[in-house]
Design a protein around this motif. Structure first.
Motif, mmCIF file in Angstrom:
data_model
loop_
_atom_site.group_PDB
_atom_site.id
_atom_site.type_symbol
_atom_site.label_atom_id
_atom_site.label_comp_id
_atom_site.label_asym_id
_atom_site.label_seq_id
_atom_site.Cartn_x
_atom_site.Cartn_y
_atom_site.Cartn_z
ATOM 1 N N LEU A 32 9.586 -36.444 34.364
ATOM 2 C CA LEU A 32 10.415 -35.409 34.976
ATOM 3 C C LEU A 32 9.801 -35.052 36.326
ATOM 4 O O LEU A 32 8.596 -34.848 36.432
ATOM 5 N N ALA A 33 10.629 -35.012 37.359
ATOM 6 C CA ALA A 33 10.116 -34.625 38.662
ATOM 7 C C ALA A 33 10.799 -33.347 39.110
ATOM 8 O O ALA A 33 12.024 -33.262 39.121
ATOM 9 N N CYS A 34 10.007 -32.331 39.440
ATOM 10 C CA CYS A 34 10.567 -31.066 39.912
ATOM 11 C C CYS A 34 10.145 -30.900 41.364
ATOM 12 O O CYS A 34 8.962 -30.697 41.652
ATOM 13 N N PRO A 35 11.100 -30.968 42.313
ATOM 14 C CA PRO A 35 10.749 -30.820 43.723
ATOM 15 C C PRO A 35 10.221 -29.404 43.987
ATOM 16 O O PRO A 35 10.529 -28.481 43.230
ATOM 17 N N PRO A 36 9.478 -29.230 45.071
ATOM 18 C CA PRO A 36 8.958 -27.899 45.401
ATOM 19 C C PRO A 36 10.088 -26.886 45.513
ATOM 20 O O PRO A 36 11.128 -27.165 46.115
ATOM 21 N N GLY A 37 9.906 -25.738 44.880
ATOM 22 C CA GLY A 37 10.877 -24.665 44.988
ATOM 23 C C GLY A 37 12.126 -24.864 44.165
ATOM 24 O O GLY A 37 13.060 -24.069 44.252
ATOM 25 N N SER A 38 12.155 -25.885 43.338
ATOM 26 C CA SER A 38 13.366 -26.129 42.538
ATOM 27 C C SER A 38 13.351 -25.287 41.271
ATOM 28 O O SER A 38 12.334 -24.707 40.880
ATOM 29 N N PHE A 39 14.513 -25.220 40.632
ATOM 30 C CA PHE A 39 14.655 -24.498 39.376
ATOM 31 C C PHE A 39 15.198 -25.482 38.352
ATOM 32 O O PHE A 39 16.328 -25.936 38.450
ATOM 33 N N ILE A 40 14.347 -25.878 37.387
ATOM 34 C CA ILE A 40 14.736 -26.862 36.393
ATOM 35 C C ILE A 40 14.909 -26.155 35.058
ATOM 36 O O ILE A 40 14.062 -25.347 34.666
ATOM 37 N N ALA A 41 15.986 -26.424 34.344
ATOM 38 C CA ALA A 41 16.152 -25.903 32.986
ATOM 39 C C ALA A 41 15.969 -27.054 32.007
ATOM 40 O O ALA A 41 16.515 -28.136 32.212
ATOM 41 N N LEU A 42 15.188 -26.788 30.967
ATOM 42 C CA LEU A 42 15.001 -27.778 29.907
ATOM 43 C C LEU A 42 15.778 -27.283 28.706
ATOM 44 O O LEU A 42 15.555 -26.173 28.229
#
Lengths: 257, 326, 511
Positions: A32-42
């Motif tokens: 899983l890659a989360c870019p800087p400042g992103s909002f990821i929901a699992l």
């Protein structure tokens, strides 16, 4: 720092637990890659390993294979500097500490003194608990306690915000309110955020990207990007485009069942 | 043993060094009066009146002793305090002391005796009197576990089978005797009859001494080491203590009331009881040769009596030379 | 609730009235039981004597309380920080819990002359309950809060500092509640024997020969009052602190599951068994006592197994042990039975049992030596008096544990059988008794060392047999080898019985 967080990269992580002596794979090659400042929901069914994934991102669990990088560091080092904020499903407040003191707990643990505490009154206002600074957790409602936990997760001004079903115990109305507040907080500071949740509409409302995990062993079954611009109004809960996306997520979840 | 002694000596030196550093006045006082630790064999009662008189009249100070009086109790084994170094001198029963010398190789010497006749005896109620060992047959007798051997010896000397007497433990309290649960008890005949009479009964008693168990009591005991290193102090102690006892026994009713607010304060006993005790013990303490004296006949009787209970005393365990120096 | 309180008051009044009548008319033990009014009159008569003694006892108990608790708290922190240390110290902990005071006071008096022996006994008396409670309190924390601390890089030290210490406070105060009366009892016991000039124990000793039961009861009740005050102060403190209120179970001194491989575990177990002997040796060495009085483990071995003393010493010791052991088991069974009946009665008729509790408390703090004449007059000097004394020293902690166990039976289970018409005793038989079975073993664990102590006291004061008598006789003959041997054997027996109870408890709770 204020410009928003750092990238969180989870690479090919495998995690097994020993259950009654025999190994059980909980996470099976998850990336899983989360870019800087992103909002990821699992999002995913119970027992799919999403909380475990969060603990791995936090560096509280070891991995059997793969790795986690925050920026270009291991999570342990980042965590020890207090750059990760964390909120669990349970507020986990210390019953003998006031609201202010509970929010200050991470600062105590990190040994930060002086000006670090100056932001606490602002955080209390941010989560709408002004006037309750000296209250003990026993004197607060469940929702108020949860908001203390959220304020606590922000007290170190973290680059990374990890939240494990922080609103799971709240009723729907309160939950909506908290969703809006969380969005506001996130927009203000832009930490890289990973939110573990059971709620499809909550996930779609808040996240840039919804990651759907399938159960036993946990692996990613689909990723849904959410194109709506921030800030998102609550009226969006009634928007057909919003519903189309929640249906997609539902289908991904159901397909795995 | 060598190890522990040398370490104790080291600790002692260290402590003395500290004391010298901390309290410059210490040695000046030490020159004026030698610290001398005296372990008594029981709590404060009339048994020790002579010493209290000697302390209050300044007799020890006059003899160059800075006396530290330590009360006894059931868990204080007087001989132990000599071995552990807590006390320089103590009062014992000769049977335990001699047994410790024989069995444990304890380095003790008996240098005098407070009681010429052991005050321990069989006490019973006058309405069901036990006047001699023969009367004990078929009766229940309470005896402190420590003294069972003495009682058995006395029975043997009087040709009574010990299984004919039911011996049970005696736990300091005469209530079972007064209530008739037991028929007699072994106790100080100088003391417990008073309590029985207070409770409205009449007591009768006889001494083990008068029926063949001829031992001293409150024998004055020191270690051989002390005997060598503090001989002058021991003589001074005997002298002052003898004077104290003589002063006290001149009129046994005089001194106990004077100690009501000092030595006898809060012991739970009454002054009348102490006067009774003090009066009753007078004939057991006094001796034509002077208080504390041990004549050859008395020592021989002790050796003989102890032999009856299988304790092999010898004349060498009794050192009468200090008494001669008083 | 109202009727319960009324039942309590009525029962209490009834008991005191019966006591008064029995005492005034000399109905019990030909008048050896004084009536409450006689005790009060005697107390008033002696009031001037009491103060210095009470002050001395309070002082000794307070200092011993502080020392013992400080050691207990530090030990608990160490045990939780380094779990292996707890397993290592296990032998020492149990030995301290099981030490029969009558066996160790003469030894303490030799080793620590003067006030030292009294403070040491008071401190020893508080160590175990506080250490156990504190260990449980430090260990049982909210794991989610621990995650929060760890999430900010906090290690074990930070968890201890920010979470464990404060959250152990209610448990600690619960432990102190037990420890406070223990300190008072320890102080009195040591005052009694150690040649102390002041203290209730010394006053008791001086008063024993007076054949004045009212005085003895007065002293006993004064001791009860001080112990009760200690309990109340600790309880008050607990109430103020416990906003995070949590039931505190002293009983559950359960060990965390042992980690490590087999060999390592065995090594730690062996070390834990050996450590008390090492400490014993070290203390004697540091104390610099003569080997004539201070026997090392090797000294005891020599005494028991080498000529010339060996054969006869072993024979006497064995004969005494054979007399003492069966009656210890019998006494313990009787004590547990009484505790169990009381606990069951308490669940069915709480009002009555609440009234009995103050009296039960008196039996716990009343020095037994003061009661001996009464007991021998009532029970004679045979097995009955030994069992009676043993029951009186064992039933209370066992009762507290069992009552706690019965209280934890879920209401729902009672409601379920209640729905089928089962009431009172039937509900008890169907639900409460099976559910409280594991607690019976926990109670047995607490009762074991006390049972041995009770039997030895009875032997010493009333029957003149067994280990208690042997100990006392040996003291008289300065037979130091035997004094140490009896002390060692009594501790070993206590520890062995304790371990047996622990094993039974494990089996019972595994189901």
């Amino acid at each position: 720092m204020g410009g928003g967080g750092r990238a969180v990269v989870i690479e090919d992580v495998v995690k097994t637990f020993l259950v009654r002596g025999s190994p059980l794979t909980v996470l099976d090659h998850v990336s899983l890659a989360c870019p800087p400042g992103s909002f990821i929901a699992l999002i995913g069914p119970s027992g799919c390993g999403k909380s475990t994934l969060l603990r791995i991102a936090l560096g509280l669990e070891h991995v059997d294979a793969g790795r986690v990088l925050i920026g270009d560091e291991a999570p342990d080092a980042v965590r020890r500097r207090g750059e990760i904020g964390i909120a669990f499903q349970d507020p986990a407040l210390l019953p003998w500490r006031s609201v202010t003191a509970n929010i200050a707990l991470p600062l105590d643990v990190l040994g930060r003194r002086g000006t670090a505490r100056d932001r606490i009154p602002g955080l209390i206002r941010l989560v709408g608990l002004a006037g309750f600074e000296e209250a003990l957790p026993g004197e607060l409602s469940g929702g108020m306690r949860q908001r203390v936990a959220i304020a606590r997760s922000l007290v170190t001004d973290p680059d990374i915000l990890l939240m494990d079903e922080p609103f799971g115990a709240l009723d729907l109305i309160l939950r909506r309110q908290m969703n809006v507040e969380l969005q506001r907080i996130w927009l203000e500071r832009r930490p890289t955020t990973i939110l573990v949740t059971h709620g499809i509409d909550e996930a779609v409302f808040l996240a840039d990207r919804v990651v759907v995990l399938g159960g036993r062993p946990g692996r990613i079954v689909g990723i849904v990007d959410v194109p709506f611009p921030h800030p998102r109004p609550t009226t969006m809960f009634r928007d057909p485009a919003f519903h189309a996306l929640t249906d997609t997520v539902s289908a991904l979840l159901a397909g795995e069942e | 043993m060598k190890l522990s002694l040398s370490r104790r000596a080291f600790l002692g030196t260290a402590a003395a060094g500290l004391a010298a550093g901390a309290m410059p006045g210490y040695f000046r006082n030490a020159l004026a009066a030698t610290p001398f630790n005296f372990q008594a064999s029981w709590i404060n009662d009339a048994e020790f009146t002579g010493y209290f008189v000697a302390i209050d009249e300044g007799l020890y100070t006059a003899g160059g002793l800075d006396l530290n009086y330590m009360s006894g109790g059931p868990d204080v084994i007087p001989e132990s305090t000599l071995i552990s170094g807590t006390a320089d001198l103590t009062l014992t029963t000769p049977d335990t002391t001699v047994k410790a010398i024989v069995d444990q190789g304890a380095p003790f010497k008996i240098i005098g005796t407070q009681y010429q006749k052991n005050p321990i005896g069989i006490v019973s109620l006058a309405k069901a009197p036990i006047n001699s060992p023969a009367d004990l047959v078929g009766k229940t007798l309470a005896v402190p576990p420590v003294n069972v051997i003495s009682v058995e010896a006395m029975l043997k000397l009087n040709n009574i089978d010990k299984s004919a007497v039911n011996i049970v433990p005696y736990a300091y309290d005469p209530t079972p005797l007064i209530k008739g649960e037991i028929d007699a008890s072994l106790d100080f005949t100088t003391n417990v009859p008073f309590t029985i009479e207070q409770a409205g009964e009449k007591a009768t008693s006889f001494l083990l001494y008068d029926f063949g168990f001829t031992i001293y009591n409150d024998t004055v005991v020191v270690t051989e080491e002390t005997l060598k290193s503090k001989r002058a102090e021991l003589v001074a102690w005997l002298k002052a203590s003898r004077k104290g006892w003589e002063t006290n026994l001149a009129d046994p009713a005089v001194w106990p009331p004077k100690f009501a607010d000092t030595w006898f304060k809060g012991t739970g006993r009454t002054i009348e009881n102490e006067v009774f005790f003090n009066t009753a013990q007078k004939p057991l303490i006094e001796s034509p040769n002077g208080i504390f004296s041990m004549d050859e006949e008395g020592i021989a009787k002790n050796i003989e009596a102890l032999d009856q209970i299988g304790i092999k005393a010898t004349r060498e365990m009794f050192d009468t030379t200090l008494l001669e120096e008083i | 609730m109202g009727t319960g309180r009324r039942a309590t008051a009525l029962t209490l009044i009834g008991i005191v009235a019966l006591w008064e009548i029995a005492g005034d008319l000399d109905l019990v033990a030909s008048g050896a039981l004084p009536s409450p009014s006689e005790i009060l009159v005697a107390f008033w008569r002696d009031k001037a004597d009491y103060w210095p003694h009470i002050l001395a006892t309070v002082r000794t108990a307070a200092i011993g309380f502080v020392i013992g608790n400080a050691v207990a708290i530090l030990a608990a922190i160490l045990f939780v920080r380094v779990p292996a240390s707890e397993r290592l110290a296990r032998g020492i902990n149990i030995a301290i819990f099981a030490l029969p005071p009558i066996a160790i006071v003469p030894v303490l008096v030799i080793a620590l002359p003067g006030e030292g022996a009294r403070l040491a006994l008071a401190a020893l008396a508080v160590y175990f309950p506080t250490m156990t409670a504190m260990t449980v309190g430090l260990r049982e924390i909210d794991p989610r809060v621990v995650d929060v601390v760890r999430a900010y890089g906090g290690g074990d030290g930070a968890v201890m500092r920010w979470v464990r210490l404060r959250s152990s406070l209610p448990a600690l105060l619960g432990g102190l509640r037990v420890a406070a009366p223990n300190a008072v009892l320890g102080a009195i016991l040591a005052e009694f024997g150690s040649g102390s000039r002041y203290g209730l124990g010394a006053y008791l000793l001086g008063s024993l020969g007076r054949a004045d039961p009212a005085r003895l009861w007065g002293i006993g009740l004064a001791a009860t009052a001080i112990a009760g005050l200690g309990y109340a102060l600790a309880a008050l403190a607990a109430k103020r602190v416990t906003d995070a209120s949590r039931a505190v179970t002293i009983a559950s001194g359960a060990m965390p599951p042992a980690k490590g491989r087999g060999q390592q575990r065995i090594a730690i177990a062996v070390a834990s068994f050996l450590l008390p002997f090492v400490v014993w040796w070290l203390l004697l060495w540091l104390g610099g006592l003569s080997p004539i009085i201070a026997k090392t483990p090797l000294g005891v071995f020599e005494y028991l197994f080498l000529p010339p003393t060996g054969a006869s010493a072993r024979e006497r010791l064995l004969a005494a042990l054979v007399e003492t052991l069966p009656i210890t088991v019998l006494g313990m069974a009787a004590g547990l039975a009484v505790a169990f009946l009381l606990a069951v009665l308490g669940a069915v008729r709480p009002g009555i049992v609440r009234a009995l509790l103050p009296i039960a408390l008196v039996t716990q703090t009343m020095p037994l030596v003061a009661l001996t004449p009464l007991l021998v007059l009532i029970f004679g000097r045979g097995i009955a008096v030994t069992v009676a004394i043993t029951v009186s020293v064992t039933f209370f902690p066992a009762y507290v544990t069992l009552a706690q166990g019965l209280a934890m039976v879920p209401r729902a289970a009672f409601d379920l059988v209640g729905a089928y018409g089962a009431r009172g005793w039937t509900a008890m038989r169907l639900v409460a008794l099976p559910a409280s079975l594991p607690w019976l073993f926990a109670a047995a664990r607490l009762a074991v060392p006390r049972a041995l102590l009770g039997v030895m006291i009875a032997e010493w004061l009333a029957t003149g047999r067994g280990l208690g008598n042997l100990l006392n006789q040996s003291r008289g003959y300065l037979d130091y080898g035997m004094i140490w041997s009896v002390a060692l054997v009594s501790v070993l027996v206590s520890v062995a019985l304790y371990q047996a109870a622990v094993m039974l408890e494990r089996v019972a709770t595994r189901r």
